[in-house]
Design a protein around this motif. Structure first.
Motif, PDB file in Angstrom:
ATOM      1  N   ILE A 126       0.853  -1.196   0.000  1.00 49.50           N
ATOM      2  CA  ILE A 126       0.000   0.000   0.000  1.00 49.50           C
ATOM      3  C   ILE A 126       0.883   1.239   0.000  1.00 49.50           C
ATOM      4  O   ILE A 126       1.859   1.315   0.745  1.00 49.50           O
ATOM      5  CB  ILE A 126      -0.903   0.019   1.246  1.00 49.50           C
ATOM      6  CG1 ILE A 126      -1.811  -1.208   1.265  1.00 49.50           C
ATOM      7  CG2 ILE A 126      -1.728   1.308   1.308  1.00 49.50           C
ATOM      8  CD1 ILE A 126      -2.514  -1.423   2.577  1.00 49.50           C
ATOM      9  N   GLN A 127       0.521   2.213  -0.841  1.00 50.81           N
ATOM     10  CA  GLN A 127       1.253   3.470  -0.849  1.00 50.81           C
ATOM     11  C   GLN A 127       0.270   4.623  -0.770  1.00 50.81           C
ATOM     12  O   GLN A 127      -0.628   4.746  -1.605  1.00 50.81           O
ATOM     13  CB  GLN A 127       2.092   3.611  -2.115  1.00 50.81           C
ATOM     14  CG  GLN A 127       2.864   4.911  -2.135  1.00 50.81           C
ATOM     15  CD  GLN A 127       3.723   5.045  -3.377  1.00 50.81           C
ATOM     16  OE1 GLN A 127       3.837   4.121  -4.183  1.00 50.81           O
ATOM     17  NE2 GLN A 127       4.316   6.204  -3.550  1.00 50.81           N
ATOM     18  N   LEU A 128       0.410   5.438   0.268  1.00 53.29           N
ATOM     19  CA  LEU A 128      -0.380   6.663   0.358  1.00 53.29           C
ATOM     20  C   LEU A 128       0.397   7.753  -0.353  1.00 53.29           C
ATOM     21  O   LEU A 128       1.593   7.932  -0.104  1.00 53.29           O
ATOM     22  CB  LEU A 128      -0.628   7.039   1.824  1.00 53.29           C
ATOM     23  CG  LEU A 128      -1.500   6.057   2.609  1.00 53.29           C
ATOM     24  CD1 LEU A 128      -1.623   6.499   4.059  1.00 53.29           C
ATOM     25  CD2 LEU A 128      -2.875   5.942   1.986  1.00 53.29           C
ATOM     26  N   PRO A 129      -0.246   8.491  -1.247  1.00 51.90           N
ATOM     27  CA  PRO A 129       0.490   9.425  -2.098  1.00 51.90           C
ATOM     28  C   PRO A 129       0.983  10.694  -1.411  1.00 51.90           C
ATOM     29  O   PRO A 129       1.870  11.354  -1.924  1.00 51.90           O
ATOM     30  CB  PRO A 129      -0.520   9.772  -3.196  1.00 51.90           C
ATOM     31  CG  PRO A 129      -1.844   9.549  -2.561  1.00 51.90           C
ATOM     32  CD  PRO A 129      -1.651   8.420  -1.596  1.00 51.90           C
ATOM     33  N   ALA A 130       0.458  11.022  -0.257  1.00 47.24           N
ATOM     34  CA  ALA A 130       0.803  12.341   0.293  1.00 47.24           C
ATOM     35  C   ALA A 130       1.090  12.329   1.790  1.00 47.24           C
ATOM     36  O   ALA A 130       0.680  13.220   2.507  1.00 47.24           O
ATOM     37  CB  ALA A 130      -0.331  13.324  -0.005  1.00 47.24           C
ATOM     38  N   MET A 131       1.799  11.328   2.276  1.00 50.45           N
ATOM     39  CA  MET A 131       2.127  11.316   3.703  1.00 50.45           C
ATOM     40  C   MET A 131       3.111  12.444   3.990  1.00 50.45           C
ATOM     41  O   MET A 131       4.055  12.665   3.247  1.00 50.45           O
ATOM     42  CB  MET A 131       2.741   9.977   4.105  1.00 50.45           C
ATOM     43  CG  MET A 131       1.732   8.861   4.123  1.00 50.45           C
ATOM     44  SD  MET A 131       2.451   7.294   4.651  1.00 50.45           S
ATOM     45  CE  MET A 131       2.835   7.638   6.348  1.00 50.45           C
ATOM     46  N   ASP A 132       2.882  13.146   5.084  1.00 54.01           N
ATOM     47  CA  ASP A 132       3.689  14.310   5.403  1.00 54.01           C
ATOM     48  C   ASP A 132       3.674  14.519   6.907  1.00 54.01           C
ATOM     49  O   ASP A 132       2.876  13.905   7.616  1.00 54.01           O
ATOM     50  CB  ASP A 132       3.092  15.522   4.695  1.00 54.01           C
ATOM     51  CG  ASP A 132       4.032  16.710   4.628  1.00 54.01           C
ATOM     52  OD1 ASP A 132       5.203  16.578   5.022  1.00 54.01           O
ATOM     53  OD2 ASP A 132       3.581  17.773   4.178  1.00 54.01           O
ATOM     54  N   VAL A 133       4.529  15.372   7.393  1.00 49.21           N
ATOM     55  CA  VAL A 133       4.518  15.787   8.785  1.00 49.21           C
ATOM     56  C   VAL A 133       4.212  17.273   8.797  1.00 49.21           C
ATOM     57  O   VAL A 133       4.813  18.052   8.054  1.00 49.21           O
ATOM     58  CB  VAL A 133       5.871  15.508   9.471  1.00 49.21           C
ATOM     59  CG1 VAL A 133       5.912  16.117  10.861  1.00 49.21           C
ATOM     60  CG2 VAL A 133       6.110  14.007   9.547  1.00 49.21           C
ATOM     61  N   PRO A 181      -9.746   2.319  -3.865  1.00 49.23           N
ATOM     62  CA  PRO A 181      -9.067   1.021  -3.794  1.00 49.23           C
ATOM     63  C   PRO A 181      -7.964   0.988  -2.728  1.00 49.23           C
ATOM     64  O   PRO A 181      -7.791  -0.020  -2.045  1.00 49.23           O
ATOM     65  CB  PRO A 181      -8.485   0.836  -5.203  1.00 49.23           C
ATOM     66  CG  PRO A 181      -9.370   1.642  -6.084  1.00 49.23           C
ATOM     67  CD  PRO A 181      -9.754   2.843  -5.254  1.00 49.23           C
ATOM     68  N   VAL A 182      -7.230   2.088  -2.577  1.00 50.76           N
ATOM     69  CA  VAL A 182      -6.182   2.132  -1.551  1.00 50.76           C
ATOM     70  C   VAL A 182      -6.819   2.107  -0.161  1.00 50.76           C
ATOM     71  O   VAL A 182      -6.323   1.431   0.748  1.00 50.76           O
ATOM     72  CB  VAL A 182      -5.271   3.366  -1.735  1.00 50.76           C
ATOM     73  CG1 VAL A 182      -4.327   3.538  -0.557  1.00 50.76           C
ATOM     74  CG2 VAL A 182      -4.467   3.240  -3.024  1.00 50.76           C
ATOM     75  N   ALA A 183      -7.926   2.793   0.025  1.00 48.86           N
ATOM     76  CA  ALA A 183      -8.620   2.769   1.315  1.00 48.86           C
ATOM     77  C   ALA A 183      -9.094   1.357   1.650  1.00 48.86           C
ATOM     78  O   ALA A 183      -8.970   0.900   2.790  1.00 48.86           O
ATOM     79  CB  ALA A 183      -9.791   3.747   1.302  1.00 48.86           C
ATOM     80  N   HIS A 184      -9.616   0.634   0.645  1.00 49.32           N
ATOM     81  CA  HIS A 184     -10.034  -0.751   0.872  1.00 49.32           C
ATOM     82  C   HIS A 184      -8.830  -1.637   1.213  1.00 49.32           C
ATOM     83  O   HIS A 184      -8.917  -2.488   2.104  1.00 49.32           O
ATOM     84  CB  HIS A 184     -10.757  -1.319  -0.359  1.00 49.32           C
ATOM     85  CG  HIS A 184     -12.157  -0.832  -0.511  1.00 49.32           C
ATOM     86  ND1 HIS A 184     -13.156  -1.082   0.414  1.00 49.32           N
ATOM     87  CD2 HIS A 184     -12.744  -0.106  -1.497  1.00 49.32           C
ATOM     88  CE1 HIS A 184     -14.280  -0.526   0.008  1.00 49.32           C
ATOM     89  NE2 HIS A 184     -14.057   0.075  -1.144  1.00 49.32           N
ATOM     90  N   ALA A 185      -7.718  -1.432   0.518  1.00 49.71           N
ATOM     91  CA  ALA A 185      -6.512  -2.225   0.797  1.00 49.71           C
ATOM     92  C   ALA A 185      -6.002  -1.944   2.208  1.00 49.71           C
ATOM     93  O   ALA A 185      -5.594  -2.860   2.925  1.00 49.71           O
ATOM     94  CB  ALA A 185      -5.427  -1.917  -0.235  1.00 49.71           C
ATOM     95  N   LEU A 186      -6.061  -0.710   2.619  1.00 55.60           N
ATOM     96  CA  LEU A 186      -5.639  -0.336   3.969  1.00 55.60           C
ATOM     97  C   LEU A 186      -6.560  -0.972   5.009  1.00 55.60           C
ATOM     98  O   LEU A 186      -6.091  -1.542   5.997  1.00 55.60           O
ATOM     99  CB  LEU A 186      -5.633   1.186   4.101  1.00 55.60           C
ATOM    100  CG  LEU A 186      -5.113   1.784   5.396  1.00 55.60           C
ATOM    101  CD1 LEU A 186      -3.714   1.301   5.721  1.00 55.60           C
ATOM    102  CD2 LEU A 186      -5.130   3.310   5.299  1.00 55.60           C
ATOM    103  N   ALA A 187      -7.857  -0.924   4.777  1.00 55.05           N
ATOM    104  CA  ALA A 187      -8.811  -1.548   5.695  1.00 55.05           C
ATOM    105  C   ALA A 187      -8.572  -3.052   5.781  1.00 55.05           C
ATOM    106  O   ALA A 187      -8.594  -3.639   6.872  1.00 55.05           O
ATOM    107  CB  ALA A 187     -10.242  -1.261   5.247  1.00 55.05           C
TER     108      ALA A 187
END
Length: 87
Positions: free
Chosen positions: A36-43, A72-78
């Motif tokens: 899984i890759q989230l496109p905008a992880m940031d601090v 689809p990414v949200a479903h994969a994360l869940a």
């Protein structure tokens, strides 16, 4: 728009801010291992605290911002969360 020569300073990495960067990197590695890759992880830090004399102190904490993701990414994360808690 801020001219390039006047870009806002990055937050000084206090222990709490470093903790958020480390947490982001740990979560990104775990997500990558799960495919899984989230496109905008940031601090992100809140606006600096304002002192009584109008000066500003560095932010004392930071938050891991997960950004947005596709359905689809949200479903994969869940699914990854469910599978990880099933054992």
């Amino acid at each position: 728009m801020t001219p390039p020569s006047q870009k806002p300073a990055l937050p000084r990495r206090t222990a709490k801010i470093q903790e958020a960067f480390d947490a982001r990197d740990d979560l990104a590695a775990a997500l990558t291992a799960a495919g899984i890759q989230l496109p905008a992880m940031d601090v992100r830090t809140p606006w600096p605290d304002t002192e009584g004399d109008g000066g500003a102190r560095p932010a004392r904490y930071a938050l891991v911002h997960l950004g947005v993701c596709s359905a689809p990414v949200a479903h994969a994360l869940a699914s990854a969360i469910r599978n990880g808690t099933a054992g």
